[in-house]
Structures are given as C-alpha cells and as structure tokens.
Design a protein around this motif. Structure first.
Motif, PDB file in Angstrom:
ATOM      1  N   ALA A  62     -71.587  28.577  98.659  1.00  0.00           N
ATOM      2  CA  ALA A  62     -71.406  29.959  99.114  1.00  0.00           C
ATOM      3  C   ALA A  62     -70.393  30.026 100.259  1.00  0.00           C
ATOM      4  CB  ALA A  62     -72.740  30.547  99.553  1.00  0.00           C
ATOM      5  N   GLY A  63     -70.452  29.085 101.166  1.00  0.00           N
ATOM      6  CA  GLY A  63     -69.498  29.056 102.278  1.00  0.00           C
ATOM      7  C   GLY A  63     -68.078  28.824 101.795  1.00  0.00           C
ATOM      8  N   LEU A  64     -67.917  27.926 100.833  1.00  0.00           N
ATOM      9  CA  LEU A  64     -66.587  27.675 100.278  1.00  0.00           C
ATOM     10  C   LEU A  64     -66.063  28.892  99.529  1.00  0.00           C
ATOM     11  CD1 LEU A  64     -66.960  24.005  99.023  1.00  0.00           C
ATOM     12  CD2 LEU A  64     -65.577  24.813 100.935  1.00  0.00           C
ATOM     13  N   ALA A  65     -66.937  29.567  98.810  1.00  0.00           N
ATOM     14  CA  ALA A  65     -66.520  30.779  98.090  1.00  0.00           C
ATOM     15  C   ALA A  65     -66.092  31.865  99.077  1.00  0.00           C
ATOM     16  CB  ALA A  65     -67.654  31.280  97.211  1.00  0.00           C
ATOM     17  N   GLN A  66     -66.826  32.005 100.170  1.00  0.00           N
ATOM     18  CA  GLN A  66     -66.469  33.001 101.175  1.00  0.00           C
ATOM     19  C   GLN A  66     -65.120  32.660 101.814  1.00  0.00           C
ATOM     20  OE1 GLN A  66     -69.105  33.079 104.531  1.00  0.00           O
ATOM     21  NE2 GLN A  66     -68.586  35.190 105.037  1.00  0.00           N
ATOM     22  N   ARG A  67     -64.903  31.374 102.107  1.00  0.00           N
ATOM     23  CA  ARG A  67     -63.632  30.962 102.700  1.00  0.00           C
ATOM     24  C   ARG A  67     -62.485  31.208 101.724  1.00  0.00           C
ATOM     25  NH1 ARG A  67     -61.759  24.924 103.441  1.00  0.00           N
ATOM     26  NH2 ARG A  67     -61.713  25.254 101.220  1.00  0.00           N
ATOM     27  N   ASN A  68     -62.697  30.890 100.455  1.00  0.00           N
ATOM     28  CA  ASN A  68     -61.651  31.105  99.452  1.00  0.00           C
ATOM     29  C   ASN A  68     -61.340  32.583  99.277  1.00  0.00           C
ATOM     30  OD1 ASN A  68     -61.364  28.386  99.039  1.00  0.00           O
ATOM     31  ND2 ASN A  68     -62.705  28.340  97.252  1.00  0.00           N
ATOM     32  N   ALA A  74     -55.938  37.153 102.474  1.00  0.00           N
ATOM     33  CA  ALA A  74     -54.803  36.936 103.378  1.00  0.00           C
ATOM     34  C   ALA A  74     -53.524  36.673 102.585  1.00  0.00           C
ATOM     35  CB  ALA A  74     -55.097  35.770 104.318  1.00  0.00           C
ATOM     36  N   ARG A  75     -53.640  35.921 101.496  1.00  0.00           N
ATOM     37  CA  ARG A  75     -52.480  35.638 100.650  1.00  0.00           C
ATOM     38  C   ARG A  75     -51.974  36.928  99.993  1.00  0.00           C
ATOM     39  NH1 ARG A  75     -54.130  31.137  98.562  1.00  0.00           N
ATOM     40  NH2 ARG A  75     -55.502  32.137  97.057  1.00  0.00           N
ATOM     41  N   ALA A  76     -52.885  37.772  99.521  1.00  0.00           N
ATOM     42  CA  ALA A  76     -52.488  39.035  98.906  1.00  0.00           C
ATOM     43  C   ALA A  76     -51.815  39.948  99.927  1.00  0.00           C
ATOM     44  CB  ALA A  76     -53.701  39.723  98.289  1.00  0.00           C
ATOM     45  N   GLN A  77     -52.339  39.946 101.143  1.00  0.00           N
ATOM     46  CA  GLN A  77     -51.739  40.776 102.186  1.00  0.00           C
ATOM     47  C   GLN A  77     -50.340  40.261 102.534  1.00  0.00           C
ATOM     48  OE1 GLN A  77     -53.904  40.803 105.864  1.00  0.00           O
ATOM     49  NE2 GLN A  77     -52.953  42.708 106.548  1.00  0.00           N
ATOM     50  N   ASP A  85     -44.521  46.432 101.096  1.00  0.00           N
ATOM     51  CA  ASP A  85     -45.577  47.451 101.170  1.00  0.00           C
ATOM     52  C   ASP A  85     -45.995  47.592 102.626  1.00  0.00           C
ATOM     53  OD1 ASP A  85     -45.449  47.602  98.450  1.00  0.00           O
ATOM     54  OD2 ASP A  85     -47.286  46.443  98.098  1.00  0.00           O
ATOM     55  N   SER A  86     -45.954  48.812 103.128  1.00  0.00           N
ATOM     56  CA  SER A  86     -46.304  49.005 104.538  1.00  0.00           C
ATOM     57  C   SER A  86     -47.807  48.939 104.764  1.00  0.00           C
ATOM     58  CB  SER A  86     -45.761  50.345 105.036  1.00  0.00           C
ATOM     59  OG  SER A  86     -46.338  51.400 104.286  1.00  0.00           O
ATOM     60  N   ALA A  87     -48.594  49.350 103.780  1.00  0.00           N
ATOM     61  CA  ALA A  87     -50.067  49.358 103.947  1.00  0.00           C
ATOM     62  C   ALA A  87     -50.635  47.981 103.730  1.00  0.00           C
ATOM     63  CB  ALA A  87     -50.700  50.348 102.988  1.00  0.00           C
ATOM     64  N   GLY A  88     -49.930  47.113 103.026  1.00  0.00           N
ATOM     65  CA  GLY A  88     -50.435  45.786 102.764  1.00  0.00           C
ATOM     66  C   GLY A  88     -51.422  45.722 101.611  1.00  0.00           C
TER      67      GLY A  88
END
Length: 91
Positions: A62-68, A74-77, A85-88
């Motif tokens: 669960a911790g690894l899934a949350q980190r991923n 962050a990668r998508a942003q 894209d200004s809104a991200g």
C-alpha cells in the motif's frame, strides 16, 4: 517516501532475512551442510514469508502504491507544464 513506508519495508526485509536464517539454522542443526541449508532456507522462506508476514506485506504494498501514485501525479503535472498548460491539468 513516507516514514511509515521506509520503516515497514525495513521491518519486512529484516523479517524475511530472519526467517531464512531460522530455517537454515534449524536445518544445520539437523545435519544439513550450511550452504545447502541456506539455499533451502531461501527457497522455503520465500513463500512462507508471504504467508507469515501478510499484514506487513500489505502495508508495504500500500505504501509503494501511494508513493507511485504521487510520482505519477508529479510526472503528469510536469508534462502538462512542458506542454504549456497553465493549470497543469490535462485537457
């Protein structure tokens, strides 16, 4: 990485190593050579560890899934910012 994930992962790894050590120690007491006992301990310890340490394994997973998930956001942003894209947020 959350502090709980690093703690849980460390505990899980230590528990697996201890399990392999206990199996190897028991086999060596029975007269099995040490190297063979360690190999058997590894082979038997893998599935046995999954069964014995299931709650700890679930917490680590669960911790690894949350980190991923956080990394994917962050990668998508970052990709959205690189597209301009200004809104991200992807459209």
């Amino acid at each position: 990485m959350s502090p709980n994930l690093s703690r849980d992962l460390t505990l899980y790894l230590l528990a697996r190593f201890v399990l392999v050590g206990v199996i190897a120690w028991a086999l060596s007491l029975a007269g099995v050579p040490l190297l063979v006992a360690l190999l058997i301990g590894l082979v038997v310890g893998l599935p046995l560890g999954l069964l014995l340490f299931r709650p700890l394994n679930a917490r680590v997973t669960a911790g690894l899934a949350q980190r991923n998930e956080k990394r994917a956001r962050a990668r998508a942003q970052l990709r959205a910012q690189l597209r301009g894209d200004s809104a991200g947020q992807p459209e």
